[in-house]
Scaffold this motif. Structure first.
Motif, short mmCIF file in Angstrom:
data_model
loop_
_atom_site.label_atom_id
_atom_site.label_comp_id
_atom_site.label_asym_id
_atom_site.label_seq_id
_atom_site.Cartn_x
_atom_site.Cartn_y
_atom_site.Cartn_z
N SER A 178 0.83 -1.20 0.00
CA SER A 178 0.00 0.00 0.00
C SER A 178 0.87 1.26 0.00
N THR A 179 2.03 1.17 0.66
CA THR A 179 2.95 2.31 0.63
C THR A 179 3.40 2.58 -0.80
N PHE A 180 3.76 1.50 -1.49
CA PHE A 180 4.18 1.62 -2.89
C PHE A 180 3.05 2.22 -3.73
N LYS A 181 1.83 1.70 -3.47
CA LYS A 181 0.68 2.22 -4.23
C LYS A 181 0.49 3.71 -3.97
N ASN A 182 0.65 4.09 -2.70
CA ASN A 182 0.46 5.51 -2.36
C ASN A 182 1.48 6.39 -3.07
N VAL A 183 2.74 5.91 -3.07
CA VAL A 183 3.79 6.69 -3.73
C VAL A 183 3.48 6.83 -5.22
N MET A 184 3.11 5.71 -5.86
CA MET A 184 2.81 5.73 -7.29
C MET A 184 1.62 6.65 -7.57
N ARG A 185 0.61 6.59 -6.69
CA ARG A 185 -0.57 7.42 -6.88
C ARG A 185 -0.19 8.89 -6.77
N PHE A 186 0.69 9.18 -5.82
CA PHE A 186 1.13 10.56 -5.62
C PHE A 186 1.81 11.09 -6.89
N ILE A 187 2.73 10.27 -7.42
CA ILE A 187 3.46 10.68 -8.64
C ILE A 187 2.48 10.83 -9.80
N PHE A 188 1.58 9.85 -9.92
CA PHE A 188 0.61 9.88 -11.02
C PHE A 188 -0.26 11.13 -10.95
N ASN A 189 -0.75 11.43 -9.73
CA ASN A 189 -1.59 12.61 -9.56
C ASN A 189 -0.82 13.88 -9.92
N GLY A 190 0.45 13.90 -9.53
CA GLY A 190 1.28 15.07 -9.84
C GLY A 190 1.41 15.26 -11.34
N VAL A 191 1.68 14.16 -12.05
CA VAL A 191 1.84 14.25 -13.51
C VAL A 191 0.53 14.69 -14.16
N VAL A 192 -0.58 14.07 -13.72
CA VAL A 192 -1.88 14.40 -14.31
C VAL A 192 -2.23 15.86 -14.07
N SER A 193 -2.02 16.33 -12.85
CA SER A 193 -2.38 17.73 -12.58
C SER A 193 -1.47 18.69 -13.33
N PHE A 194 -0.21 18.25 -13.56
CA PHE A 194 0.69 19.09 -14.35
C PHE A 194 0.21 19.18 -15.80
N LEU A 195 -0.17 18.03 -16.36
CA LEU A 195 -0.61 18.01 -17.76
C LEU A 195 -1.94 18.73 -17.93
N ASN A 196 -2.80 18.68 -16.89
CA ASN A 196 -4.10 19.34 -17.00
C ASN A 196 -4.03 20.80 -16.59
N PHE A 197 -2.82 21.28 -16.33
CA PHE A 197 -2.65 22.65 -15.86
C PHE A 197 -3.29 23.61 -16.85
N GLU A 198 -4.07 24.48 -16.32
CA GLU A 198 -4.81 25.39 -17.18
C GLU A 198 -3.88 26.44 -17.77
N ILE A 199 -3.70 26.38 -19.07
CA ILE A 199 -2.80 27.33 -19.73
C ILE A 199 -3.63 28.41 -20.43
N LYS A 200 -3.38 29.63 -20.07
CA LYS A 200 -4.04 30.75 -20.74
C LYS A 200 -3.30 31.04 -22.06
N VAL A 201 -4.06 31.37 -23.08
CA VAL A 201 -3.45 31.63 -24.39
C VAL A 201 -2.49 32.81 -24.32
N TRP A 202 -2.85 33.82 -23.56
CA TRP A 202 -1.98 35.01 -23.51
C TRP A 202 -0.66 34.70 -22.82
N TRP A 203 -0.62 33.65 -21.95
CA TRP A 203 0.68 33.24 -21.40
C TRP A 203 1.57 32.77 -22.54
N LEU A 204 0.99 31.94 -23.41
CA LEU A 204 1.75 31.41 -24.55
C LEU A 204 2.24 32.55 -25.43
N LEU A 205 1.33 33.51 -25.69
CA LEU A 205 1.69 34.63 -26.56
C LEU A 205 2.84 35.43 -25.95
#
Ligand SMILES: [Zn+2]
Length: 178
Positions: free
Chosen positions: A37-64
């Motif tokens: 379960s410790t291993f699962k928790n660590v993996m879940r933590f990493i997975f959540n971090g990656v998912v939230s990073f990829l879903n990060f809301e990017i404003k178009v004007w930031w890109l511009l």
């Protein structure tokens, strides 16, 4: 330390017993942990971090803004590196007239797309008055000065020879790479 404690037998057995107890305590502790379960928790933590990073809301004007900053940065870098190499005109640009092969010559320089210079507008001038000579004669075999009314024998290859001599003078008398 008491005398019995220095006895190697007591020492050896004592160390073994204490070591064994500590080791079994350590093993119990390791076994007590739910590694899966410790291993699962660590993996879940990493997975959540990656998912939230990829879903990060990017404003178009930031890109511009980011693109604008990159473009401006590249432009500034190009300007700086370009001005460093092109700001100082090479000294041979003042060498625009000479006497060789029986003629006085004048010429200019043209800057090429790569920043290098090439001799252009090379022509013979009158040695007396400096006027540009006119090619004349029956087959263009003479150069004449319209002011001084003088003529001189001419061959077209002389101009090419003069250019070679000028280029060689530049190479020998002025700094290289220019
Ligand atoms: Zn003349």
């Amino acid at each position: 330390m008491k005398k019995w404690a220095k006895n190697p037998w007591v020492l050896g057995i004592g160390t073994t017993v204490i070591g064994g107890v500590l080791l079994s305590l350590l093993l119990d502790w390791i076994q007590g942990i739910d590694w899966l379960s410790t291993f699962k928790n660590v993996m879940r933590f990493i997975f959540n971090g990656v998912v939230s990073f990829l879903n990060f809301e990017i404003k178009v004007w930031w890109l511009l803004i980011a693109i604008a900053i990159i473009v401006v940065g590249l432009f500034v870098v190009a300007k700086i590196s370009g001005s460093q190499s092109n700001n100082i005109p090479p000294t041979f640009l003042q060498y625009t007239k000479d006497y060789m092969l029986g003629y006085s010559w004048e010429w200019t320089y043209s800057k090429m797309y790569d920043g290098k210079y090439t001799i252009s507008n090379l022509h013979p001038v009158c040695t007396k008055c400096g006027m540009r000579l006119k090619q004349g004669g029956l087959y263009g075999t003479e150069m004449e000065c319209l002011r001084c009314n003088t003529t001189q024998n001419w061959e077209d290859s002389v101009e090419y020879d003069a250019q070679l001599l000028i280029e060689d003078n530049i190479r020998k008398n002025y700094s290289q790479n220019q």
